[in-house]
Design an enzyme around this catalytic site. Structure first.
Site, PDB file in Angstrom:
ATOM      1  N   SER A 117     -67.493  -6.990 -75.179  1.00 22.16           N
ATOM      2  CA  SER A 117     -67.623  -6.187 -74.388  1.00 22.16           C
ATOM      3  C   SER A 117     -66.450  -6.568 -73.802  1.00 22.16           C
ATOM      4  O   SER A 117     -65.490  -7.484 -74.331  1.00 22.16           O
ATOM      5  CB  SER A 117     -68.797  -6.401 -73.328  1.00 22.16           C
ATOM      6  OG  SER A 117     -68.259  -6.339 -72.071  1.00 22.16           O
ATOM      7  N   TYR A 141     -72.302 -13.741 -69.549  1.00 24.97           N
ATOM      8  CA  TYR A 141     -72.326 -12.740 -70.362  1.00 24.97           C
ATOM      9  C   TYR A 141     -71.211 -12.529 -71.776  1.00 24.97           C
ATOM     10  O   TYR A 141     -71.032 -12.478 -72.322  1.00 24.97           O
ATOM     11  CB  TYR A 141     -72.245 -11.751 -69.171  1.00 24.97           C
ATOM     12  CG  TYR A 141     -72.545 -10.187 -70.342  1.00 24.97           C
ATOM     13  CD1 TYR A 141     -73.725  -9.968 -71.515  1.00 24.97           C
ATOM     14  CD2 TYR A 141     -71.238  -9.328 -70.375  1.00 24.97           C
ATOM     15  CE1 TYR A 141     -73.672  -8.632 -72.125  1.00 24.97           C
ATOM     16  CE2 TYR A 141     -70.889  -8.152 -70.836  1.00 24.97           C
ATOM     17  CZ  TYR A 141     -72.064  -7.839 -71.716  1.00 24.97           C
ATOM     18  OH  TYR A 141     -71.449  -6.989 -72.569  1.00 24.97           O
ATOM     19  N   LYS A 145     -70.497 -13.643 -75.648  1.00 28.07           N
ATOM     20  CA  LYS A 145     -69.790 -12.159 -76.778  1.00 28.07           C
ATOM     21  C   LYS A 145     -68.829 -12.344 -77.303  1.00 28.07           C
ATOM     22  O   LYS A 145     -69.080 -12.432 -78.763  1.00 28.07           O
ATOM     23  CB  LYS A 145     -69.835 -10.888 -75.717  1.00 28.07           C
ATOM     24  CG  LYS A 145     -70.743 -10.239 -74.856  1.00 28.07           C
ATOM     25  CD  LYS A 145     -71.524  -9.650 -76.184  1.00 28.07           C
ATOM     26  CE  LYS A 145     -72.577  -9.060 -75.724  1.00 28.07           C
ATOM     27  NZ  LYS A 145     -73.263  -7.729 -77.170  1.00 28.07           N
TER      28      LYS A 145
END
Ligand code: UFG
Length: 325
Positions: A117, A141, A145
């Site tokens: 991402s 988040y 990643k």
């Protein structure tokens, strides 16, 4: 033609990629715990309902079938939730990936496309963002990643695991054939909520902040159509099957659209007014995220074809009015 394991293949992007893999002549098995995915989104592929943390289930999958590679989508992907419940993001996104990679290595499967991402960049110091810019996520988040990308780097060196990490910008739109699209519960993403406001005069979108240092004061994002994401995955897989090593690509268009521009496009496409009120900024939203995707374009020979605002909003509106799940 290859047999591919798709984790999270019942989710929004995963289901479109699984369908396009099959159209390209590959075959697929999907593993998905259906926590956010939809059984009805998977057709023509075997669906195994399991968590990646389930060692026995993974062992069963890899013992029963022989895979040329894995496309790994399965993860939680809500920035705000990750701030409140980081444990889900580290335990499942990172822990689940480790379990998956263990199983791959045990069975000699060493080719992986990873859904990363733009959240790995945090608040970029420069836009458009190239892959070489500092990696400094501002939420769990993005951290999760980045962790997985780093694991892949170490695993290539130590175990010869080859991978392509695709750093998506804002995934959006629906399958052009109308069969697959975005159905999140709860929905938090801008475009489905804008369309909801267009369809339902009683619902008003909250625009998160209009005092950003951008031309119209609202956040700018790089919206990339899910069909274009799918072609990027197919191109990445092709590289891996040809024996390429570890690579990282931004997958975006290079064009930024503000929240207000999305609202205007939605009004044009739907012919309805999008009611909205301006609220405070949302925690963790960088003002501008726009990709420099020239590396993906030159190395993968990839060009976005569906990521103009009219096609994004048009396919998303078609899905909104006729969702299949
Ligand atoms: N927005 C609103 N109102 C809403 C929802 C969103 O104004 O009700 C705004 C947001 O503030 C943001 C833009 O619309 O400026 C897009 O928001 P989304 O929630 O649709 O998408 P994000 O940019 O927050 O998230 C995306 C991906 C994440 C990824 C993140 C990186 O969905 O997976 O980019 O920052 F982590």
């Amino acid at each position: 033609m290859a047999h591919i394991l798709v984790t999270g293949g019942a989710g929004y992007v995963g289901a479109v990629v699984t369908a396009r893999l099959q159209q390209a002549g590959h075959s697929a098995t999907v593993v998905d715990n259906l926590s956010t995915g939809h059984r009805a989104a998977v057709s023509g592929a075997r669906l195994v309902e399991a968590d990646l943390e389930d060692d026995a289930a993974l062992e069963g999958i890899f013992s029963a079938e022989s895979f040329a590679g894995v496309v790994h989508f399965a993860s939680h992907c809500r920035v705000e939730e990750s701030i409140v419940h980081p444990v889900k993001y580290f335990r499942d996104n990172v822990g689940g990936s480790l379990k998956l990679f263990d199983a791959m290595l045990r069975h000699g499967v060493k080719a992986l496309v990873f859904s990363s991402s733009c959240a790995v960049y945090g608040e970029p110091s420069q836009v458009p963002i190239t892959e070489d810019q500092p990696l400094d996520p501002i939420n769990p988040y993005g951290e999760s990643k980045l962790f997985v990308e780093r694991i892949l780097k170490a695993y290539q060196r130590a175990y010869g695991m080859r991978s392509v990490s695709l750093r998506y910008f804002n995934a959006c739109g629906a399958a052009v054939d109308g069969r697959l699209g975005e159905s999140h519960h709860p929905e938090t993403h801008l475009i489905p909520l804008v369309l909801r406001a267009a369809a339902d005069g009683d619902y008003a979108l909250t625009l998160f902040g209009n005092d950003y240092p951008t031309p119209d004061g609202t956040c700018v994002r790089d919206y990339i159509h899910v069909e274009d994401l799918a072609t990027a995955h197919l191109a990445a897989l092709k590289r891996l099957l040809e024996g390429m090593g570890r690579e990282v690509y931004n997958i975006g268009t290079g064009n930024g659209l503000s929240v207000r521009q999305i609202i205007e496009s939605a009004q044009r496409v739907t012919g309805s007014r999008v009611r909205h009120t301006v609220g405070p900024r949302r925690d963790g939203d960088p003002p501008v995220l726009v990709a420099d995707a020239s590396r993906a374009k030159s190395a993968l020979g990839w060009t976005p074809r569906y990521s103009d605002p009219a096609t994004i909003l048009g396919t998303a509106w078609n899905w909104f009015r006729n969702p299949r799940y």
